[in-house]
Design a protein around this motif. Structure first.
Motif, mmCIF file in Angstrom:
data_model
loop_
_atom_site.group_PDB
_atom_site.id
_atom_site.type_symbol
_atom_site.label_atom_id
_atom_site.label_comp_id
_atom_site.label_asym_id
_atom_site.label_seq_id
_atom_site.Cartn_x
_atom_site.Cartn_y
_atom_site.Cartn_z
ATOM 1 N N VAL A 64 0.811 -1.282 0.011
ATOM 2 C CA VAL A 64 -0.038 -0.021 0.103
ATOM 3 C C VAL A 64 0.858 1.045 -0.178
ATOM 4 O O VAL A 64 1.719 1.523 1.034
ATOM 5 C CB VAL A 64 -0.892 -0.088 1.510
ATOM 6 N N GLY A 65 0.966 2.075 -1.115
ATOM 7 C CA GLY A 65 1.934 3.080 -1.215
ATOM 8 C C GLY A 65 3.022 2.891 -2.611
ATOM 9 O O GLY A 65 3.126 1.856 -2.859
ATOM 10 N N GLN A 66 3.364 4.018 -3.075
ATOM 11 C CA GLN A 66 4.320 3.983 -4.014
ATOM 12 C C GLN A 66 4.966 5.106 -3.960
ATOM 13 O O GLN A 66 4.602 6.057 -3.667
ATOM 14 C CB GLN A 66 3.571 3.728 -5.615
ATOM 15 N N PRO A 67 6.230 5.081 -4.739
ATOM 16 C CA PRO A 67 7.136 6.417 -4.640
ATOM 17 C C PRO A 67 6.476 7.445 -5.495
ATOM 18 O O PRO A 67 5.707 7.564 -6.128
ATOM 19 C CB PRO A 67 8.383 5.979 -5.507
ATOM 20 N N GLY A 68 6.082 8.672 -4.377
ATOM 21 C CA GLY A 68 5.460 9.753 -4.639
ATOM 22 C C GLY A 68 4.176 9.639 -4.414
ATOM 23 O O GLY A 68 3.337 10.886 -4.349
ATOM 24 N N TYR A 69 3.412 8.634 -4.066
ATOM 25 C CA TYR A 69 2.341 8.540 -3.533
ATOM 26 C C TYR A 69 2.361 7.720 -2.357
ATOM 27 O O TYR A 69 1.630 6.376 -2.638
ATOM 28 C CB TYR A 69 1.548 7.713 -4.654
ATOM 29 N N PRO A 70 2.815 7.942 -1.257
ATOM 30 C CA PRO A 70 3.135 6.940 -0.194
ATOM 31 C C PRO A 70 1.832 7.073 0.702
ATOM 32 O O PRO A 70 0.729 7.547 0.380
ATOM 33 C CB PRO A 70 3.943 7.859 0.807
ATOM 34 N N CYS A 71 1.728 5.953 1.352
ATOM 35 C CA CYS A 71 0.518 5.699 2.199
ATOM 36 C C CYS A 71 0.632 6.584 3.544
ATOM 37 O O CYS A 71 1.763 6.693 4.084
ATOM 38 C CB CYS A 71 0.496 4.029 2.769
ATOM 39 N N THR A 72 -0.661 7.053 3.829
ATOM 40 C CA THR A 72 -0.538 7.809 5.166
ATOM 41 C C THR A 72 -1.361 7.482 6.154
ATOM 42 O O THR A 72 -2.384 6.746 5.871
ATOM 43 C CB THR A 72 -1.343 9.391 4.731
ATOM 44 N N ILE A 73 -0.803 7.328 7.321
ATOM 45 C CA ILE A 73 -1.477 6.736 8.373
ATOM 46 C C ILE A 73 -1.816 7.434 9.425
ATOM 47 O O ILE A 73 -0.919 8.295 9.923
ATOM 48 C CB ILE A 73 -0.446 5.348 8.832
ATOM 49 N N THR A 74 -2.922 7.265 10.303
ATOM 50 C CA THR A 74 -3.320 8.115 11.517
ATOM 51 C C THR A 74 -3.585 6.903 12.538
ATOM 52 O O THR A 74 -4.170 5.900 12.130
ATOM 53 C CB THR A 74 -4.263 8.935 11.012
ATOM 54 N N ALA A 75 -3.373 7.424 13.593
ATOM 55 C CA ALA A 75 -3.846 6.533 14.988
ATOM 56 C C ALA A 75 -4.438 7.377 15.693
ATOM 57 O O ALA A 75 -4.350 8.731 16.079
ATOM 58 C CB ALA A 75 -2.531 5.994 15.572
ATOM 59 N N PHE B 190 -5.660 1.008 20.208
ATOM 60 C CA PHE B 190 -5.318 2.015 19.121
ATOM 61 C C PHE B 190 -6.180 1.637 17.838
ATOM 62 O O PHE B 190 -5.917 0.528 17.231
ATOM 63 C CB PHE B 190 -3.993 2.150 19.032
ATOM 64 N N SER B 191 -6.956 2.464 17.184
ATOM 65 C CA SER B 191 -7.416 2.277 15.760
ATOM 66 C C SER B 191 -6.491 3.167 14.820
ATOM 67 O O SER B 191 -6.216 4.303 15.009
ATOM 68 C CB SER B 191 -8.773 2.814 15.909
ATOM 69 N N PHE B 192 -5.968 2.399 13.785
ATOM 70 C CA PHE B 192 -5.298 3.006 12.751
ATOM 71 C C PHE B 192 -6.152 3.033 11.563
ATOM 72 O O PHE B 192 -6.666 1.907 11.256
ATOM 73 C CB PHE B 192 -3.924 2.162 12.387
ATOM 74 N N THR B 193 -5.733 3.904 10.757
ATOM 75 C CA THR B 193 -6.549 4.168 9.425
ATOM 76 C C THR B 193 -5.369 4.526 8.400
ATOM 77 O O THR B 193 -4.548 5.078 8.783
ATOM 78 C CB THR B 193 -7.355 5.179 9.409
ATOM 79 N N PHE B 194 -5.680 4.311 7.012
ATOM 80 C CA PHE B 194 -4.532 4.706 6.092
ATOM 81 C C PHE B 194 -5.238 4.712 4.755
ATOM 82 O O PHE B 194 -6.407 4.147 4.594
ATOM 83 C CB PHE B 194 -3.546 3.526 6.144
ATOM 84 N N ASP B 195 -4.622 5.530 3.948
ATOM 85 C CA ASP B 195 -5.335 5.643 2.679
ATOM 86 C C ASP B 195 -4.029 6.043 1.872
ATOM 87 O O ASP B 195 -2.805 6.471 1.838
ATOM 88 C CB ASP B 195 -6.088 6.905 2.586
ATOM 89 N N PHE B 196 -4.177 5.745 0.292
ATOM 90 C CA PHE B 196 -3.244 6.343 -0.645
ATOM 91 C C PHE B 196 -4.116 6.096 -2.001
ATOM 92 O O PHE B 196 -5.076 5.658 -2.051
ATOM 93 C CB PHE B 196 -2.111 5.766 -0.657
#
Length: 212
Positions: free
Chosen positions: A161-172, A186-192
Motif C-alpha cells: 500500500v503506497g508507491q514512490p511519490g504516492y506514499p501511504c498516510t497512516i493516522t492513529a 489503538f485504531s489505525f486508518t490509512f489511505d493512498f
C-alpha cells in the motif's frame, strides 16, 4: 485546350490510383489497443474474505528503493505487480516494523474516484492494535506525520500500500474505554491513491521472520 484538360485529368487520375497503392500497410503491430483476457470464475473456487492480523510498516525516508509498478507493461501482470524489493539505508539494522492487529480488525478496499477520463482508485483501510503499552504510544506518535508503505496479506496474496511519490498516510487514535468490558487500544486508518485497485508484491516479504 481540351487536350490539355484531358491530359491533366488523366494525370490526376493516375496520381490518385498510385497513392492508393502506396499507402502503408496497417498491421496488428502498428495498432495499439487494450487486449482483455477472459475473466472467469471456476465452480468451487475458494473465496474467503478478510486479511491476516499482521502488517508491516516501512517509513518512506528509511529506504532508498521500493517495490514499484513497472513504467511500461510487457505482460498483464505488470499492470498490478510491483517489481523489486525494499532497500534500507541502514543496511545493518534497517527492517520493516511488524505490527500485530486484532483478528478480524484489518480492513482494506479501493473505491473508484475521479471525473470522466480521469479515473483512479482511492485506497483506504484500518486495523486495531490492542492495549495501552508505551510502545504503541511511541509508534502512534512517530507514524502521525511519517508517510511510508504498508504490507498486508490475505489468504492468497501479499500487497503493498503506497508507491514512490504516492506514499501511504497512516493516522492513529486511542480509546481506553469506559467500562471493564470495553475495547481498549489503538485504531489505525490509512489511505493512498493509485491507478490500481490493488498492488501485488512481485517478491513477497517473509513476514513470519519478523514476528519472532
Amino acid at each position: 485546350m481540351k487536350q490539355i484538360f484531358r491530359l491533366l485529368s488523366v494525370l490526376f487520375l493516375f496520381a490518385l490510383v498510385a497513392s492508393a497503392f502506396m499507402m502503408p500497410e496497417v498491421t496488428a503491430e502498428t495498432v495499439s489497443c487494450a487486449v482483455f483476457a477472459p475473466l472467469l470464475w471456476p465452480a468451487g473456487a475458494d473465496n474467503m474474505g478478510g486479511y491476516k492480523n499482521r502488517l508491516l510498516f516501512i517509513p518512506q525516508d528509511a529506504v532508498s528503493s521500493v517495490p514499484t509498478l513497472p513504467a511500461s507493461t510487457v505482460s498483464d501482470d505488470d499492470y498490478v505487480t510491483a517489481a523489486g524489493s525494499f532497500v534500507f539505508k541502514d543496511t545493518v539494522a534497517g527492517k520493516p516494523t511488524a505490527i500485530y492487529a486484532t483478528p478480524k480488525s484489518v480492513g482494506y478496499k479501493a473505491d473508484s474516484q475521479g471525473e470522466e477520463d480521469c479515473k483512479s482508485y482511492k485506497h483506504t483501510g484500518e486495523f486495531f492494535h490492542p492495549g495501552n503499552k508505551k510502545a504503541a504510544d511511541i509508534l502512534a506518535r512517530k507514524i502521525a506525520n511519517t508517510p511510508g508503505y504498508l504490507i498486508l496479506e490475505d489468504n492468497e496474496n501479499q500487497y503493498i500500500v503506497g508507491q514512490p511519490g504516492y506514499p501511504c498516510t497512516i493516522t492513529a487514535s486511542y480509546d481506553g474505554g469506559k467500562a471493564a468490558a470495553d475495547k481498549r487500544g489503538f485504531s489505525f486508518t490509512f489511505d493512498f491513491d493509485s491507478v490500481c485497485p490493488k498492488i501485488h508484491m512481485g517478491t513477497p516479504i517473509d513476514i513470519d521472520a519478523l514476528f519472532v
